[in-house]
Design an enzyme around this catalytic site. Structure first.
Site, short mmCIF file in Angstrom:
data_model
loop_
_atom_site.label_atom_id
_atom_site.label_comp_id
_atom_site.label_asym_id
_atom_site.label_seq_id
_atom_site.Cartn_x
_atom_site.Cartn_y
_atom_site.Cartn_z
N GLU A 243 24.88 9.19 1.15
CA GLU A 243 23.62 9.89 1.49
C GLU A 243 22.60 9.74 0.36
OE1 GLU A 243 24.05 14.06 2.46
OE2 GLU A 243 21.88 14.34 2.66
N ARG A 269 -12.54 -0.65 -2.73
CA ARG A 269 -13.40 0.53 -2.92
C ARG A 269 -14.22 0.35 -4.20
NH1 ARG A 269 -15.91 4.69 -0.38
NH2 ARG A 269 -16.20 6.44 -1.80
N GLN A 280 -9.92 0.31 -16.15
CA GLN A 280 -8.61 0.14 -16.79
C GLN A 280 -7.67 1.32 -16.48
OE1 GLN A 280 -8.14 0.39 -21.13
NE2 GLN A 280 -7.24 -1.63 -21.02
N GLY A 341 -11.16 11.36 -2.02
CA GLY A 341 -11.24 12.27 -0.87
C GLY A 341 -10.62 11.68 0.39
#
Ligand SMILES: Cc1cc2nc3c(=O)[nH]c(=O)nc-3n(C[C@H](O)[C@H](O)[C@H](O)COP(=O)(O)OP(=O)(O)OC[C@H]3O[C@@H](n4cnc5c(N)ncnc54)[C@H](O)[C@@H]3O)c2cc1C
Length: 384
Positions: A243, A269, A280, A341
């Site tokens: 698991e 973006r 950086q 956002g």
């Protein structure tokens, strides 16, 4: 990403599985998240294609290859709903193994054959309202009856619990004996006295049917006992290695997928006249994430290799889970930050991933318990 551990046939399997997940599961993820349930047909379809039985012996309809099942748990992240992956994972990776490794031949034929076909769905019921990390303190009680057992008690947080056909459950058969007084049973969910008291609402894993259950004078036959009476705790601990490995594999794969999509976003973006990935500070986020993902991957593969070679790497499986399950939370959090956002909006998928991965350092043993086991095996600690 592959390793020398995986053979060419695993990569062929990965490619066809990926195609199935991309075409048959991912397009429905939103719908199933909304419905708070994975349709049964997902199980039967995956069963028909052999995906639910990869590690199980051929005589029950399986493929006899744990590495192929490892590929399944890595690739399931591509369906973009960890709830779907969780329901499939609980059935294949934590419920059925108890029957495979500790069950009788009759139990294997009764549950593994239809389970591998996806015609029956299994759940593993260990956690109770008053006992999670402290497994030995469960209070569900199984008392011997003339021709079987009477079970009373409750379970909570059980994946597939609200819709399973059978449950592998832990109960005390001799409460005076502590660890040695616990046994495992397999119970059909249509047994009188088996009741789903609640389907639970959760932070994430929305498509997964997480159940709270009550057992009231639930009479089960003598052959519902899995393995030897009194050996339940050891069966549970034995199951944890696999698991925890599966959770590590899924965590590394999720982290890689979310980071890859965020790299693309950071290249496109723009802010202050340049791609945000040119700053950086942002570029270094990716350097850190990529390094931690690689570290998680190779630790996990190292444990997987030991496991398939027949070792029982308890400590290393805890290390892999501890590292990878925390790492994926940090990676997804950082990626959400890079999305700004938009990361907080549902449409980009990062918000769902952020909710979904938070369970990883809790389920299958918490971070704190992983550290207890690791340090305990170094002769330190002592709370457990
Ligand atoms: C979505 C979901 C799905 C799940 N699916 C299943 C399932 O299919 N089957 C199943 O049986 N269970 C399942 N679980 C239960 C899961 O395994 C438990 O939640 C987990 O083991 C922790 O137990 P608990 O929640 O009772 O926390 P507790 O044990 O109450 O722990 C609370 C806190 O105390 C800490 N703590 C406890 N003991 C120690 C200690 N000795 N030292 C230091 N810190 C300690 C813990 O780390 C944690 O931070 C699921 C849970 C969730 C949320």
């Amino acid at each position: 990403m592959s390793s020398s551990l995986f053979q060419p046939e695993h990569e062929v399997f990965r490619t066809s599985l990926r195609e199935f997940i991309d075409n048959e599961l991912a397009p429905h993820a939103d719908e199933w998240e909304e419905a708070r349930e994975v349709p049964r047909e997902v199980f039967t379809k995956m069963g028909d294609l052999g995906y639910l039985g990869m590690r199980y012996p051929e005589k029950y309809g399986g493929g006899d290859d744990p590495l192929a099942e490892a590929v399944l748990h890595e690739e399931m992240v591509r369906c973009h709903s960890a709830g779907v992956a969780a329901d499939i994972g609980a059935h294949v990776g934590i419920a059925m193994p108890h029957i495979l490794f500790n069950g009788s031949e009759e139990q294997r034929e009764k549950y593994l054959i239809p389970g591998i076909k996806g015609e029956m769905i299994g759940a593993l019921g260990i956690t109770e309202p008053d006992a999670g990390s402290d497994v030995a303190s469960i209070t569900t009680r199984a008392e011997k009856d003339s021709d079987g057992w009477i079970i009373n008690g409750s379970k909570t947080f059980i994946t597939n619990g609200a819709r399973c056909d059978f449950m592998v459950l832990a109960a005390k058969t001799d409460p005076q004996k502590g660890y040695g007084g616990m046994s495992m049973f397999v119970v059909d969910s249509d047994t009188p006295g088996f009741e789903v008291t609640r389907k639970l609402d959760k932070l994430g894993w929305h498509a997964s049917s997480t159940g709270e259950l009550a057992f009231t004078d639930m009479k089960v036959p003598g052959d519902a006992l899995i393995g030897e009476e009194g050996k339940g705790f050891y069966h549970i601990m034995g199951g944890f290695v696999w698991e925890r490995l599966l959770m590590s594999l899924g965590s590394v794969a999720s982290a890689q997928m979310v980071m890859d999509s965020t790299v693309e976003y950071a290249k496109q973006r723009r802010a202050f006249g340049q791609a945000i990935g040119k700053f950086q500070v942002i570029a270094h986020y990716f350097a850190d994430m990529a390094t931690r993902i690689e570290a998680g991957r190779w630790l996990t593969y190292h444990v997987l290799e030991k496991y398939v070679e027949g070792e029982n790497p308890i400590k290393e499986a805890c290390m892999a889970k501890l590292f990878s399950c925390r790492m994926v939370c940090d990676v997804v959090d950082t990626c959400l930050q890079v999305f700004g956002g938009y990361g907080y909006m549902e449409e980009y998928g990062i918000a769902r991933a952020y909710r979904d991965v938070r369970i990883m350092p809790i389920g299958g043993g918490t971070d704190e318990i992983m550290k207890e086991v690791i340090s305990g095996m170094m002769g330190l600690g002592g709370a457990r």
